[in-house]
Design a protein around this motif. Structure first.
Motif, mmCIF file in Angstrom:
data_model
loop_
_atom_site.group_PDB
_atom_site.id
_atom_site.type_symbol
_atom_site.label_atom_id
_atom_site.label_comp_id
_atom_site.label_asym_id
_atom_site.label_seq_id
_atom_site.Cartn_x
_atom_site.Cartn_y
_atom_site.Cartn_z
ATOM 1 N N VAL A 136 0.853 -1.202 0.067
ATOM 2 C CA VAL A 136 -0.039 -0.095 0.045
ATOM 3 C C VAL A 136 0.918 0.967 0.190
ATOM 4 O O VAL A 136 0.638 2.207 -0.585
ATOM 5 C CB VAL A 136 -1.009 -0.164 1.163
ATOM 6 N N TYR A 137 1.952 1.207 0.892
ATOM 7 C CA TYR A 137 2.999 2.493 0.890
ATOM 8 C C TYR A 137 3.537 2.587 -0.576
ATOM 9 O O TYR A 137 3.708 3.791 -1.178
ATOM 10 C CB TYR A 137 4.005 2.032 1.891
ATOM 11 N N ALA A 138 4.009 1.307 -1.381
ATOM 12 C CA ALA A 138 4.681 1.678 -2.636
ATOM 13 C C ALA A 138 3.476 2.190 -3.702
ATOM 14 O O ALA A 138 3.899 3.223 -4.494
ATOM 15 C CB ALA A 138 5.132 0.295 -3.197
ATOM 16 N N VAL A 139 2.447 1.821 -3.497
ATOM 17 C CA VAL A 139 1.098 2.100 -4.299
ATOM 18 C C VAL A 139 0.908 3.785 -4.238
ATOM 19 O O VAL A 139 0.752 4.484 -5.290
ATOM 20 C CB VAL A 139 -0.125 1.356 -4.103
ATOM 21 N N LEU A 140 0.695 4.147 -2.860
ATOM 22 C CA LEU A 140 0.435 5.332 -2.691
ATOM 23 C C LEU A 140 1.910 6.393 -3.160
ATOM 24 O O LEU A 140 1.558 7.408 -3.484
ATOM 25 C CB LEU A 140 0.192 5.675 -1.298
ATOM 26 N N LEU A 141 2.917 5.753 -2.877
ATOM 27 C CA LEU A 141 4.009 6.642 -3.378
ATOM 28 C C LEU A 141 4.070 6.994 -4.621
ATOM 29 O O LEU A 141 4.435 8.011 -5.141
ATOM 30 C CB LEU A 141 5.498 5.808 -2.856
ATOM 31 N N CYS A 142 3.928 5.796 -5.444
ATOM 32 C CA CYS A 142 3.762 6.070 -6.893
ATOM 33 C C CYS A 142 2.754 6.865 -7.560
ATOM 34 O O CYS A 142 2.834 7.678 -8.371
ATOM 35 C CB CYS A 142 3.768 4.446 -7.443
ATOM 36 N N ARG A 143 1.503 6.661 -6.852
ATOM 37 C CA ARG A 143 0.606 7.610 -7.066
ATOM 38 C C ARG A 143 0.742 9.269 -6.693
ATOM 39 O O ARG A 143 0.543 10.077 -7.685
ATOM 40 C CB ARG A 143 -0.866 7.342 -6.425
ATOM 41 N N ARG A 144 1.593 9.233 -5.715
ATOM 42 C CA ARG A 144 1.771 10.804 -5.327
ATOM 43 C C ARG A 144 2.898 11.320 -6.175
ATOM 44 O O ARG A 144 2.954 12.544 -6.499
ATOM 45 C CB ARG A 144 2.339 10.924 -3.900
ATOM 46 N N CYS A 145 3.548 10.436 -6.839
ATOM 47 C CA CYS A 145 4.807 10.828 -7.554
ATOM 48 C C CYS A 145 4.355 11.582 -8.974
ATOM 49 O O CYS A 145 4.687 12.339 -9.731
ATOM 50 C CB CYS A 145 5.981 10.143 -7.932
ATOM 51 N N ARG A 146 3.184 10.727 -9.575
ATOM 52 C CA ARG A 146 2.653 10.832 -10.524
ATOM 53 C C ARG A 146 1.716 12.217 -10.615
ATOM 54 O O ARG A 146 1.369 12.735 -11.709
ATOM 55 C CB ARG A 146 1.713 9.674 -11.263
ATOM 56 N N VAL A 147 1.449 12.799 -9.405
ATOM 57 C CA VAL A 147 0.162 13.762 -9.352
ATOM 58 C C VAL A 147 0.857 14.932 -9.737
ATOM 59 O O VAL A 147 0.206 15.860 -10.298
ATOM 60 C CB VAL A 147 -0.394 13.817 -8.013
ATOM 61 N N GLY A 148 1.956 15.143 -9.534
ATOM 62 C CA GLY A 148 2.735 16.445 -9.749
ATOM 63 C C GLY A 148 2.840 16.884 -10.992
ATOM 64 O O GLY A 148 2.845 15.855 -12.174
ATOM 65 N N VAL A 149 3.352 17.951 -11.239
ATOM 66 C CA VAL A 149 3.341 18.493 -12.754
ATOM 67 C C VAL A 149 4.826 18.557 -13.078
ATOM 68 O O VAL A 149 5.861 19.063 -12.255
ATOM 69 C CB VAL A 149 2.575 19.937 -12.904
ATOM 70 N N GLN A 150 5.193 18.057 -14.279
ATOM 71 C CA GLN A 150 6.641 18.089 -14.623
ATOM 72 C C GLN A 150 7.211 19.552 -14.808
ATOM 73 O O GLN A 150 6.485 20.340 -15.473
ATOM 74 C CB GLN A 150 7.021 17.303 -15.808
ATOM 75 N N PRO A 151 8.342 19.749 -14.109
ATOM 76 C CA PRO A 151 8.663 21.329 -14.491
ATOM 77 C C PRO A 151 9.168 21.613 -15.754
ATOM 78 O O PRO A 151 9.593 20.746 -16.653
ATOM 79 C CB PRO A 151 9.952 21.475 -13.574
ATOM 80 N N GLU A 152 8.844 22.873 -16.182
ATOM 81 C CA GLU A 152 9.084 23.491 -17.575
ATOM 82 C C GLU A 152 10.587 24.010 -17.410
ATOM 83 O O GLU A 152 10.886 24.657 -16.405
ATOM 84 C CB GLU A 152 8.006 24.276 -17.926
#
Length: 160
Positions: A136-152
Motif C-alpha cells: 500500500v505504501y509503494a502504491v501510494l508513493l507511485c500515485r503521489r509521484c505521478r500527481v505532480g506537474v513536470q517542471p518546464e
C-alpha cells in the motif's frame, strides 16, 4: 505532512495496537468495525508468540501439588494446588508447576495467550500484514509521484 502529526499518528497506532491486541480487551468483545484493528495490527500476533516462547523455556517451579478434581473437594478445576507462602498463605496466586500449566492458567485470565505453539501462524500473519502495508505504501508513493506537474524549462530572454 508535519513531523509532529507524523509522531502523533505513530503514537496513536501504538496505543491502538496495545488496546486491541487481546491483552486488555478480548477480540470477541470488540465491535466489528473496530475489530479490524484486532486482526490488522501486528502486536496481537507478536505478543502471543513472544509470551509462549518465553514461558516454554522456563524451568519447573516447586510448590505445586497435583490433585484429582473428581476426588478431592478442595482441588480447583485446573488440577493442582499450591503450597502457601508467607506472602500468599492460601496459595491463591499460583499458575502451575510447568510451562503448560502456567500458559493454561494465563489463558483463563488473558485469552490472547495459549498453551499451543502458534509461532508459524503468527509469523505468517505478521509477514502478511507487513507485506500488505509495504505494498500500500509503494502504491501510494507511485500515485503521489505521478500527481505532480513536470517542471518546464525556464524561458530564455534574447538580448536586444
Amino acid at each position: 505532512a508535519s513531523p509532529i502529526s507524523g509522531m502523533l499518528q505513530c503514537l496513536a497506532l501504538w496505543v491502538c495496537s496495545l488496546l486491541f491486541c487481546g491483552l486488555t480487551i478480548q477480540g470477541a468483545d470488540i465491535l466489528w468495525p473496530i475489530r479490524a484493528f484486532y486482526y490488522l495490527l501486528p502486536l496481537k500476533w507478536a505478543l502471543s508468540t513472544a509470551v509462549y516462547q518465553v514461558a516454554i523455556h522456563c524451568p519447573d517451579y516447586t510448590g505445586t501439588i497435583a490433585c484429582d478434581v473428581g476426588r478431592d473437594t478442595f482441588c480447583p478445576s485446573r488440577g493442582f494446588l499450591c503450597a502457601g507462602t508467607p506472602d500468599d498463605p492460601l496459595g491463591v496466586v499460583c499458575f502451575g508447576q510447568n510451562s503448560t500449566q502456567i500458559m493454561a492458567s494465563l489463558h483463563h485470565h488473558f485469552p490472547a495467550f495459549s498453551e499451543r505453539d502458534t509461532m508459524r501462524r503468527d509469523l505468517a500473519a505478521i509477514l502478511l500484514i507487513g507485506s500488505a502495508f509495504k505494498t500500500v505504501y509503494a502504491v501510494l508513493l507511485c500515485r503521489r509521484c505521478r500527481v505532480g506537474v513536470q517542471p518546464e524549462p525556464p524561458e530564455t530572454r534574447e538580448s536586444v
